[in-house]
Motif scaffolding. Sequence first.
Motif, short mmCIF file in Angstrom:
data_model
loop_
_atom_site.label_atom_id
_atom_site.label_comp_id
_atom_site.label_asym_id
_atom_site.label_seq_id
_atom_site.Cartn_x
_atom_site.Cartn_y
_atom_site.Cartn_z
N TYR A 200 0.83 -1.21 0.00
CA TYR A 200 0.00 0.00 0.00
C TYR A 200 0.87 1.26 0.00
O TYR A 200 0.58 2.24 -0.69
N MET A 201 1.96 1.21 0.76
CA MET A 201 2.86 2.38 0.79
C MET A 201 3.55 2.53 -0.56
O MET A 201 3.79 3.65 -1.02
N GLY A 202 3.86 1.42 -1.21
CA GLY A 202 4.47 1.50 -2.54
C GLY A 202 3.56 2.19 -3.53
O GLY A 202 4.01 2.99 -4.36
N ILE A 203 2.27 1.90 -3.44
CA ILE A 203 1.28 2.55 -4.31
C ILE A 203 1.37 4.06 -4.14
O ILE A 203 1.43 4.82 -5.12
N ASN A 204 1.38 4.52 -2.90
CA ASN A 204 1.32 5.96 -2.65
C ASN A 204 2.66 6.65 -2.88
O ASN A 204 2.69 7.81 -3.28
N VAL A 205 3.76 5.93 -2.67
CA VAL A 205 5.07 6.52 -2.99
C VAL A 205 5.18 6.71 -4.50
O VAL A 205 5.65 7.76 -4.98
N GLY A 206 4.75 5.70 -5.28
CA GLY A 206 4.77 5.84 -6.74
C GLY A 206 3.91 6.98 -7.21
O GLY A 206 4.30 7.77 -8.08
N SER A 207 2.72 7.08 -6.62
CA SER A 207 1.81 8.17 -6.97
C SER A 207 2.42 9.52 -6.62
O SER A 207 2.36 10.48 -7.41
N LEU A 208 3.01 9.61 -5.45
CA LEU A 208 3.61 10.87 -4.98
C LEU A 208 4.73 11.33 -5.91
O LEU A 208 4.79 12.48 -6.34
N LEU A 209 5.63 10.41 -6.25
CA LEU A 209 6.78 10.77 -7.08
C LEU A 209 6.35 11.18 -8.48
O LEU A 209 6.84 12.18 -9.03
N SER A 210 5.44 10.41 -9.08
CA SER A 210 5.09 10.68 -10.48
C SER A 210 4.26 11.95 -10.63
O SER A 210 4.42 12.69 -11.60
N GLN A 211 3.37 12.22 -9.67
CA GLN A 211 2.53 13.42 -9.79
C GLN A 211 3.32 14.69 -9.48
O GLN A 211 2.84 15.79 -9.75
N PHE A 212 4.52 14.52 -8.96
CA PHE A 212 5.43 15.67 -8.84
C PHE A 212 6.29 15.81 -10.09
O PHE A 212 6.46 16.90 -10.62
N ALA A 213 6.83 14.68 -10.60
CA ALA A 213 7.82 14.74 -11.67
C ALA A 213 7.22 14.88 -13.06
O ALA A 213 7.69 15.68 -13.87
N CYS A 214 6.17 14.12 -13.37
CA CYS A 214 5.62 14.13 -14.74
C CYS A 214 5.10 15.51 -15.15
O CYS A 214 5.36 15.95 -16.28
N PRO A 215 4.35 16.23 -14.29
CA PRO A 215 3.92 17.58 -14.70
C PRO A 215 5.07 18.54 -14.96
O PRO A 215 4.98 19.39 -15.84
N LEU A 216 6.16 18.40 -14.19
CA LEU A 216 7.32 19.28 -14.43
C LEU A 216 7.87 19.07 -15.82
O LEU A 216 8.15 20.04 -16.55
N LEU A 217 8.05 17.81 -16.21
CA LEU A 217 8.57 17.53 -17.55
C LEU A 217 7.59 17.99 -18.62
O LEU A 217 8.00 18.53 -19.66
N ALA A 218 6.31 17.79 -18.38
CA ALA A 218 5.31 18.19 -19.37
C ALA A 218 5.34 19.69 -19.62
O ALA A 218 5.22 20.15 -20.76
N VAL A 219 5.49 20.49 -18.56
CA VAL A 219 5.46 21.94 -18.69
C VAL A 219 6.77 22.48 -19.27
O VAL A 219 6.76 23.33 -20.17
N TYR A 220 7.90 22.00 -18.78
CA TYR A 220 9.17 22.61 -19.14
C TYR A 220 9.91 21.91 -20.27
O TYR A 220 10.86 22.46 -20.82
N VAL A 221 9.51 20.68 -20.64
CA VAL A 221 10.14 19.99 -21.76
C VAL A 221 9.10 19.73 -22.87
O VAL A 221 9.33 20.04 -24.03
N GLY A 222 7.97 19.19 -22.48
CA GLY A 222 6.91 18.89 -23.45
C GLY A 222 6.04 17.77 -22.93
O GLY A 222 6.47 16.97 -22.09
N TRP A 223 4.82 17.70 -23.47
CA TRP A 223 3.91 16.64 -23.03
C TRP A 223 4.53 15.27 -23.22
O TRP A 223 4.36 14.37 -22.39
N TRP A 224 5.24 15.09 -24.34
CA TRP A 224 5.83 13.79 -24.64
C TRP A 224 6.76 13.32 -23.53
O TRP A 224 6.82 12.12 -23.23
N ALA A 225 7.47 14.26 -22.91
CA ALA A 225 8.43 13.89 -21.87
C ALA A 225 7.72 13.39 -20.61
O ALA A 225 8.18 12.45 -19.95
N GLY A 226 6.58 14.01 -20.29
CA GLY A 226 5.81 13.55 -19.14
C GLY A 226 5.29 12.14 -19.35
O GLY A 226 5.37 11.29 -18.45
N PHE A 227 4.76 11.86 -20.55
CA PHE A 227 4.27 10.51 -20.84
C PHE A 227 5.42 9.51 -20.95
O PHE A 227 5.27 8.35 -20.58
N LEU A 228 6.57 9.97 -21.45
CA LEU A 228 7.73 9.08 -21.54
C LEU A 228 8.18 8.63 -20.15
O LEU A 228 8.53 7.45 -19.96
N LEU A 229 8.16 9.54 -19.20
CA LEU A 229 8.54 9.17 -17.83
C LEU A 229 7.57 8.13 -17.27
O LEU A 229 7.97 7.18 -16.60
#
Length: 562
Positions: A200-229
Amino acid sequence: MWERFGFYGMRALLTLYLANHFLFSQGTSNGLYGAYTSLVYLTPLIGGWVADRYLGSKGAVKLGAVLMSIGYFTLCFGGEQAKPHAIIDGQRYEVVIGGERGQETPPQYAVIDGRQLQIRGNDDKTVSLLAADGSEARKVAAGSFRSDADRSPLFVLVMLLGLSAVSIGNGFFKPNISTVVGTLYAPGDRRRDAGFTIFYMGINVGSLLSQFACPLLAVYVGWWAGFLLAAVGMVCSWALVQFDGGKLDGYGEPPAGVADRRLLIIILAVLAIPLMYLLFSNVLASGDAATKAAREGAGVLGYIASLPVLGQLMFGSFLLAVIGIPVWAWRIGNRQEFQMMMVAIILVVFNVVFWTLFEQAGSSLTFFAQSNTELDIGAYTMPAAQVQVFNPLFIVMFAPVMGWLWGVLGRKRLEPSIPVKFALALVGAGAGFLVLVFGTQFAGDNFKVALVWVAATYLIHSIAELCISPVGLSMITKLSIARVVGLMMGTWFLSIAVAQYVAGIVAQFASVETVGGQVTNLKVSLDTYTGVFQTIGLISVGIGVVLLILSPLIKKWMHGVQ
């Protein structure tokens, strides 16, 4: 963790990707989002059955991981941004989007007679076209301005195929990874609860990390980078199971004595992708038709008739289940079994209400964050998609606290019953929106509220989630007649799928007009969101109070089930 990293990373981006890259209306974006998340909870019914009969849970997990990886990689190929245009008094004009990369709400300009006139929506639904000096060069009457875009049919096809592959893959992965974890422990092994806590903690750690990192890549690199991650996360998930060093030998294997059907299942899974594509295409083609029918008072039958095929199937099967199962239980069971089954069905229905509100996170709350939330917190400007990170953050923080609290209350025989926990969750879901509505009165001159009010909403919703989410599946297994436990588990997941779909419909009511994917009148936007959030908040609190009043009777019908 890695699978949730990919899933929640993509989920954080989806509505904004649809609205800002393909320039679909908020209503259409929310409708597609609701269809996608509903299928995510519907396909596991088939994936779980296939694993039990043929593949084994471990094989199903690996197949699901491959399909989801392919889906995320496919979403990386979105092509160029759609080209916006406006229809003004029946004539078409090009629309140019200004601003710089990283600016989530850039200005839009209509190109008229070689001049770029900034588009500004007014409170009375008229549209002002502003010259470079800020003066009004032209005023367009209400209803005479319509925004649309020219988008590539090829890249829309690619995007829908990507969503389809993720939906099918999730059906194989989601139900079976939990089964693999369960098989690691023999019956009675006390380490089982600790193992699922790590899970259960793994679920939430994965969610926490990705919802922080993917939007950053999407905004500052491109949508493709967020989906690639997200895709990379899914590949990591597959690799950990595929190259396990023998640690999973003997766990989640195919049932003994069954012919090897892997190739056939893979072929059928691939062939199911076009079927999912047709469902998504139907949702896209229907657009805002159902919402329009509801707003125009078409009635229940008119509304259902206007729904996409997916919506009609979803509501039809759910109504059949919640009506048919109690009738069946009354006919074949004794009085106690019938009452327990009725409790299960009642709580399934209340479950739809909770998740309908909770799942506004990926749709209306995300659009609210983009248009009406002050995301600049000084040294850092948070991307709108990143506000969803508050949920896993609060879950990680408060799950141990809530577990400790229930334990203390249980030892003192004061722990709330299951119906009371459901009631508290519904009140919490509504209260979260009402807190945000209260915060809107402190919006600044730019019609944006402080980020703390959105964070407070997520905090209350996360605590409410901890009241309902851990007890749902356990409740179903304890209350159901033994012969139909599997059917009731399917009904439980169907209720969540229906909730996801209804969440998209609710979000459509909160949708506002956009130009080039951006809101042009922030006051109208704020008023629209405030009205919808207040309505659903009050309804949820009211339903929660009703359930709280009924809880003594419902508890009596549970006949000692805790």
